[in-house]
Write a protein that holds these residues in place. Structure first.
Motif, PDB file in Angstrom:
ATOM      1  N   LYS A 210       5.956  -6.523  -7.141  1.00 40.99           N
ATOM      2  CA  LYS A 210       6.312  -6.351  -5.734  1.00 40.99           C
ATOM      3  C   LYS A 210       5.209  -5.673  -4.915  1.00 40.99           C
ATOM      4  CE  LYS A 210      11.301  -6.665  -6.466  1.00 40.99           C
ATOM      5  NZ  LYS A 210      11.123  -7.681  -7.443  1.00 40.99           N
ATOM      6  N   ASP A 211       3.958  -5.967  -5.296  1.00 42.53           N
ATOM      7  CA  ASP A 211       2.821  -5.614  -4.454  1.00 42.53           C
ATOM      8  C   ASP A 211       2.578  -6.880  -3.630  1.00 42.53           C
ATOM      9  OD1 ASP A 211       0.219  -5.437  -3.327  1.00 42.53           O
ATOM     10  OD2 ASP A 211      -0.361  -3.985  -4.865  1.00 42.53           O
ATOM     11  N   LEU A 212       2.967  -6.842  -2.370  1.00 42.41           N
ATOM     12  CA  LEU A 212       2.975  -8.063  -1.564  1.00 42.41           C
ATOM     13  C   LEU A 212       1.590  -8.676  -1.406  1.00 42.41           C
ATOM     14  CD1 LEU A 212       5.653  -7.162   1.121  1.00 42.41           C
ATOM     15  CD2 LEU A 212       5.936  -8.163  -1.154  1.00 42.41           C
ATOM     16  N   ARG A 213       0.547  -7.864  -1.421  1.00 35.84           N
ATOM     17  CA  ARG A 213      -0.814  -8.404  -1.335  1.00 35.84           C
ATOM     18  C   ARG A 213      -1.139  -9.226  -2.581  1.00 35.84           C
ATOM     19  NH1 ARG A 213      -3.129  -2.578   0.000  1.00 35.84           N
ATOM     20  NH2 ARG A 213      -1.757  -2.308  -1.787  1.00 35.84           N
ATOM     21  N   GLU A 214      -0.748  -8.711  -3.746  1.00 36.21           N
ATOM     22  CA  GLU A 214      -0.946  -9.460  -4.988  1.00 36.21           C
ATOM     23  C   GLU A 214      -0.084 -10.718  -5.020  1.00 36.21           C
ATOM     24  OE1 GLU A 214      -0.230  -6.939  -8.363  1.00 36.21           O
ATOM     25  OE2 GLU A 214      -1.907  -5.605  -7.875  1.00 36.21           O
ATOM     26  N   ASP A 215       1.162 -10.588  -4.566  1.00 41.75           N
ATOM     27  CA  ASP A 215       2.070 -11.745  -4.548  1.00 41.75           C
ATOM     28  C   ASP A 215       1.521 -12.849  -3.645  1.00 41.75           C
ATOM     29  OD1 ASP A 215       3.768 -10.393  -6.268  1.00 41.75           O
ATOM     30  OD2 ASP A 215       5.116  -9.725  -4.669  1.00 41.75           O
ATOM     31  N   LEU A 216       0.969 -12.458  -2.503  1.00 46.79           N
ATOM     32  CA  LEU A 216       0.379 -13.436  -1.589  1.00 46.79           C
ATOM     33  C   LEU A 216      -0.811 -14.124  -2.251  1.00 46.79           C
ATOM     34  CD1 LEU A 216       0.385 -14.746   1.221  1.00 46.79           C
ATOM     35  CD2 LEU A 216      -1.110 -12.882   1.972  1.00 46.79           C
TER      36      LEU A 216
ATOM     37  N   ASP B 196       0.423  -3.429   4.503  1.00 44.86           N
ATOM     38  CA  ASP B 196      -0.354  -2.342   5.093  1.00 44.86           C
ATOM     39  C   ASP B 196      -0.672  -1.246   4.081  1.00 44.86           C
ATOM     40  OD1 ASP B 196       2.091  -1.059   4.786  1.00 44.86           O
ATOM     41  OD2 ASP B 196       2.416  -0.733   6.932  1.00 44.86           O
ATOM     42  N   GLY B 197      -0.289  -1.438   2.815  1.00 44.07           N
ATOM     43  CA  GLY B 197      -0.591  -0.498   1.743  1.00 44.07           C
ATOM     44  C   GLY B 197       0.482   0.545   1.502  1.00 44.07           C
ATOM     45  N   GLU B 198       1.476   0.628   2.368  1.00 47.71           N
ATOM     46  CA  GLU B 198       2.522   1.629   2.178  1.00 47.71           C
ATOM     47  C   GLU B 198       3.392   1.258   0.974  1.00 47.71           C
ATOM     48  OE1 GLU B 198       6.029   4.019   4.597  1.00 47.71           O
ATOM     49  OE2 GLU B 198       5.094   2.278   5.559  1.00 47.71           O
ATOM     50  N   VAL B 199       3.627   2.239   0.104  1.00 47.86           N
ATOM     51  CA  VAL B 199       4.485   2.061  -1.063  1.00 47.86           C
ATOM     52  C   VAL B 199       5.823   2.718  -0.754  1.00 47.86           C
ATOM     53  CG1 VAL B 199       4.772   2.532  -3.527  1.00 47.86           C
ATOM     54  CG2 VAL B 199       2.482   2.071  -2.611  1.00 47.86           C
ATOM     55  N   LEU B 200       6.895   1.950  -0.860  1.00 46.08           N
ATOM     56  CA  LEU B 200       8.215   2.456  -0.546  1.00 46.08           C
ATOM     57  C   LEU B 200       9.260   1.695  -1.361  1.00 46.08           C
ATOM     58  CD1 LEU B 200       8.929   1.218   3.087  1.00 46.08           C
ATOM     59  CD2 LEU B 200       6.987   0.538   1.768  1.00 46.08           C
ATOM     60  N   SER B 201      10.469   2.200  -1.398  1.00 48.01           N
ATOM     61  CA  SER B 201      11.537   1.525  -2.132  1.00 48.01           C
ATOM     62  C   SER B 201      11.939   0.256  -1.391  1.00 48.01           C
ATOM     63  CB  SER B 201      12.752   2.448  -2.274  1.00 48.01           C
ATOM     64  OG  SER B 201      13.343   2.674  -1.001  1.00 48.01           O
ATOM     65  N   GLU B 202      12.619  -0.619  -2.108  1.00 41.92           N
ATOM     66  CA  GLU B 202      13.106  -1.853  -1.473  1.00 41.92           C
ATOM     67  C   GLU B 202      13.970  -1.526  -0.264  1.00 41.92           C
ATOM     68  OE1 GLU B 202      14.065  -5.002  -4.951  1.00 41.92           O
ATOM     69  OE2 GLU B 202      14.752  -2.943  -5.338  1.00 41.92           O
ATOM     70  N   LYS B 203      14.874  -0.546  -0.411  1.00 36.66           N
ATOM     71  CA  LYS B 203      15.767  -0.209   0.701  1.00 36.66           C
ATOM     72  C   LYS B 203      14.989   0.367   1.884  1.00 36.66           C
ATOM     73  CE  LYS B 203      17.242   3.995  -1.632  1.00 36.66           C
ATOM     74  NZ  LYS B 203      18.297   4.456  -2.525  1.00 36.66           N
ATOM     75  N   ALA B 204      13.955   1.145   1.616  1.00 36.50           N
ATOM     76  CA  ALA B 204      13.128   1.685   2.707  1.00 36.50           C
ATOM     77  C   ALA B 204      12.309   0.574   3.360  1.00 36.50           C
ATOM     78  CB  ALA B 204      12.218   2.802   2.189  1.00 36.50           C
ATOM     79  N   ALA B 205      11.836  -0.378   2.557  1.00 34.41           N
ATOM     80  CA  ALA B 205      11.093  -1.521   3.110  1.00 34.41           C
ATOM     81  C   ALA B 205      11.999  -2.338   4.030  1.00 34.41           C
ATOM     82  CB  ALA B 205      10.542  -2.393   1.989  1.00 34.41           C
ATOM     83  N   ALA B 206      13.218  -2.586   3.592  1.00 36.65           N
ATOM     84  CA  ALA B 206      14.166  -3.355   4.414  1.00 36.65           C
ATOM     85  C   ALA B 206      14.414  -2.647   5.745  1.00 36.65           C
ATOM     86  CB  ALA B 206      15.473  -3.567   3.663  1.00 36.65           C
TER      87      ALA B 206
END
Length: 192
Positions: free
Chosen positions: A38-44, A104-114
């Motif tokens: 779930k590192d979105l940059r890697e997933d992309l 943007d590099g911010e690491v947060l929980s799924e619920k915080a991301a939502a």
């Protein structure tokens, strides 16, 4: 005996061939979903390397609309095949604690991301472009957001519209016009 056979046949017909099972987290797990860090940059990057479009699917345990989508829409062989062939789907839990690294590099929980992305309803899908800047979030970079449960036609049209990049600024057919045209074509029998 005949009634038993008829009941068994009816039960088999009622179960879709591609029904997703529930995972330990209570979310549906389709075979076209990716289990990533779930590192979105890697997933992309992985999605691009495979020639697929990244999409984030946000769901939650007990969501009746998520269940409906998986039982009635995503279970359709044609749509499941289209998603599998063209999309890199990462599932997120609206109330989950798994860490996500936003673009943007911010690491947060799924619920915080939502919460950060302003997502209130499930299911929601964020469709991402092939390139996302380091100063963007998943929500700000999304080329389309599909909030809620829709029928097979609308869902298929949204995945197709995104995959064909019809959201581009030089396109004269926004999603609503594209979808209306596709509905008419289906009614006329001039498309699949």
């Amino acid at each position: 005996m005949k009634r038993i056979w008829m009941a068994m046949i009816a039960a088999l017909i009622a179960v879709p061939a591609f029904a997703a099972e529930l995972g330990d987290d209570g979310l549906h797990k389709a075979d076209w979903m990716r289990d990533t860090f779930k590192d979105l940059r890697e997933d992309l990057g992985e999605a691009n390397a495979e020639g697929k479009r990244l999409a984030l699917m946000i769901e939650q345990r007990g969501c009746i609309y998520c269940d409906k989508m998986h039982r009635e829409v995503y279970s359709r062989e044609e749509l499941a095949d289209y998603i599998r062939e063209n999309f890199f789907i990462v599932q997120l839990n609206l109330h989950g604690d798994t860490e996500v690294t936003d673009f943007d590099g911010e690491v947060l929980s799924e619920k915080a991301a939502a919460r950060k992305w302003g997502l209130l309803f499930t299911p929601s899908i964020l469709f991402l472009p092939e390139e996302v800047g380091d100063d963007q979030t998943a929500q700000s970079a999304a080329v389309a957001v599909m909030p809620g449960a829709f029928g097979v036609g609308t869902t298929t049209d949204m995945f197709t519209w995104v995959n064909e990049k019809r959201y581009a600024l030089d396109s004269d057919e926004d999603f609503q016009r594209y979808h209306a045209r596709r509905i008419q074509e289906r009614q006329d029998g001039s498309t699949d």
